[in-house]
Write a protein that holds these residues in place. Sequence first.
Motif, PDB file in Angstrom:
ATOM      1  N   ASP A 245      30.837 -68.734   4.072  1.00 40.82           N
ATOM      2  CA  ASP A 245      30.032 -69.688   3.270  1.00 40.82           C
ATOM      3  C   ASP A 245      30.894 -70.903   2.929  1.00 40.82           C
ATOM      4  O   ASP A 245      31.024 -71.293   1.777  1.00 40.82           O
ATOM      5  CB  ASP A 245      29.549 -68.987   1.998  1.00 40.82           C
ATOM      6  CG  ASP A 245      28.417 -69.756   1.304  1.00 40.82           C
ATOM      7  OD1 ASP A 245      27.707 -70.525   1.980  1.00 40.82           O
ATOM      8  OD2 ASP A 245      28.251 -69.567   0.085  1.00 40.82           O
ATOM      9  N   HIS A 247      31.139 -74.080   2.572  1.00 38.56           N
ATOM     10  CA  HIS A 247      30.591 -75.407   2.232  1.00 38.56           C
ATOM     11  C   HIS A 247      31.487 -76.049   1.170  1.00 38.56           C
ATOM     12  O   HIS A 247      32.393 -75.395   0.613  1.00 38.56           O
ATOM     13  CB  HIS A 247      29.150 -75.282   1.760  1.00 38.56           C
ATOM     14  CG  HIS A 247      28.957 -74.370   0.581  1.00 38.56           C
ATOM     15  ND1 HIS A 247      29.036 -74.816  -0.714  1.00 38.56           N
ATOM     16  CD2 HIS A 247      28.720 -73.030   0.505  1.00 38.56           C
ATOM     17  CE1 HIS A 247      28.823 -73.810  -1.544  1.00 38.56           C
ATOM     18  NE2 HIS A 247      28.636 -72.707  -0.826  1.00 38.56           N
ATOM     19  N   ASP A 262      35.455 -67.928  -3.206  1.00 39.57           N
ATOM     20  CA  ASP A 262      34.096 -67.412  -3.061  1.00 39.57           C
ATOM     21  C   ASP A 262      33.749 -66.801  -1.692  1.00 39.57           C
ATOM     22  O   ASP A 262      32.639 -67.052  -1.182  1.00 39.57           O
ATOM     23  CB  ASP A 262      33.141 -68.595  -3.332  1.00 39.57           C
ATOM     24  CG  ASP A 262      31.946 -68.171  -4.159  1.00 39.57           C
ATOM     25  OD1 ASP A 262      31.959 -67.037  -4.637  1.00 39.57           O
ATOM     26  OD2 ASP A 262      31.011 -68.972  -4.295  1.00 39.57           O
ATOM     27  N   GLU A 264      32.372 -64.200  -0.655  1.00 39.42           N
ATOM     28  CA  GLU A 264      31.514 -63.010  -0.774  1.00 39.42           C
ATOM     29  C   GLU A 264      30.609 -62.821   0.440  1.00 39.42           C
ATOM     30  O   GLU A 264      29.971 -61.778   0.579  1.00 39.42           O
ATOM     31  CB  GLU A 264      30.671 -63.070  -2.047  1.00 39.42           C
ATOM     32  CG  GLU A 264      29.622 -64.138  -2.019  1.00 39.42           C
ATOM     33  CD  GLU A 264      28.888 -64.270  -3.333  1.00 39.42           C
ATOM     34  OE1 GLU A 264      28.453 -63.256  -3.866  1.00 39.42           O
ATOM     35  OE2 GLU A 264      28.769 -65.410  -3.829  1.00 39.42           O
TER      36      GLU A 264
HETATM   37 MG    MG Z   1      29.091 -69.111  -3.186  1.00 37.35          MG
END
Ligand code: MG
Length: 415
Positions: A245, A247, A262, A264
């Motif tokens: 993820d 971004h 992050d 996850e």
């Molecule tokens: Mg996130």
Amino acid sequence: MTVQDPHASQAPSIEYQFRDDADVIAFARQHVGDQLPAFTSASELQVEEIGDGNINYVYRVCTPDRSASVIVKQGLPWVRIIGESWPLSLVRVRIEAETLQFEADCAPELVPVLYHFDESRSAIVMEDIGDHRNLRHAFLERTVLPELGAQMGHFLATTLYRSSDLALDAHDKKARVARFTNPDQCKITEDLFFVDPFCDHERNSINPALRSDAEALWQDAALKVEVAELKQRFLSTPEALLHGDLHAGSIFVREDSTKVIDPEFGFFGPAGFDIGSWLAALWLAACAHTELEGEDDRRDYVAQLRAQAVASWESFAREYREQAAHTSDASFAAPGVAERLLSRILRDALGYAGCELIRRTIGLAHVLELESINDGAVRARAERRALALGRELILARESLEDLAAADGVVARLLG
Ligand code: MG
Ligand code: SR1
């Protein structure tokens, strides 16, 4: 779909959820006291909820003078901003902790320190990187970040190479693929990335001034074939341990430092997915800056963002080649193999970048840079560029030889 107020209820709805501030403080004190002595000695600690993400609860716990602080992140078995109607496995919290630890082993300077993972409370305690700020805000303010491309290239090269078949023993690799199986998080991506933006889905969020452009995209049969191929590779290519993820919201920066948070959505997937997500973060910001205020600044900043994309790939490819030269696997050590693999990774990256550009423009989750353009008609001009760039990257990816060729497409479509 109803968005719930995460603060609406004071009482925890499941037994392990933090009950109140004192509970979060006690948890932090218990689990970092030996690593941050100030947490043991301070008679009082303070807590604030700082999470603005979609999925979890995030707290900062600090001493009254703020000289010592940590972040506590807790996951509940559903998507925070939606509620119990969107259930989500807690496996993601363990996977986040273990991916963060793997990334720390690869590039310790580029991730926060993991202090503790508590499976029974689905909670992680980690370093507070509050002296960094979110990359989305840095992008919006046209902050110059000279090292960012090289740092992200290094992050991608070391994490993607060291979790690949070139670096790992085959038994070890298969055990890791099993341990990092993350089906609920992957399903979010499978739907939000590859399905919703390519049809008239109720989860989409579309600027009314862009509606006819979206409708044209939904009629593009050739594009849908390419997107299906990219989705199939996402589902069935356990090439490397991904962040999953990557971004701009998952990246924090200071002028001299970058931190990736992050993970996850971590799982073993196609290496090009992380690279493409990161390239799209830069190109989405570039699309927004074609319409954000300030004529001269804007041109300079678009050029800087484009240069960061080229620098990221060059840094990634250089380090990947250097590491691949030392693979202990005879098959992969043969001349030409590293180049063949890099070529595949590049084409995947461009395709996934295209999907990310499209889904952040007409899908559920948008980016602050584009959303900051208040006038819908003006925003649509920037969004139209993001859609056109996404589409062309997906369709033309097999003929784009290197990042310079992709940058040529960006230059042409962003004007
Ligand atoms: Mg996130
Ligand atoms: C409901 S989750 C929406 C998006 O937020 C996450 O950060 C991922 O990017 C996901 O696609």
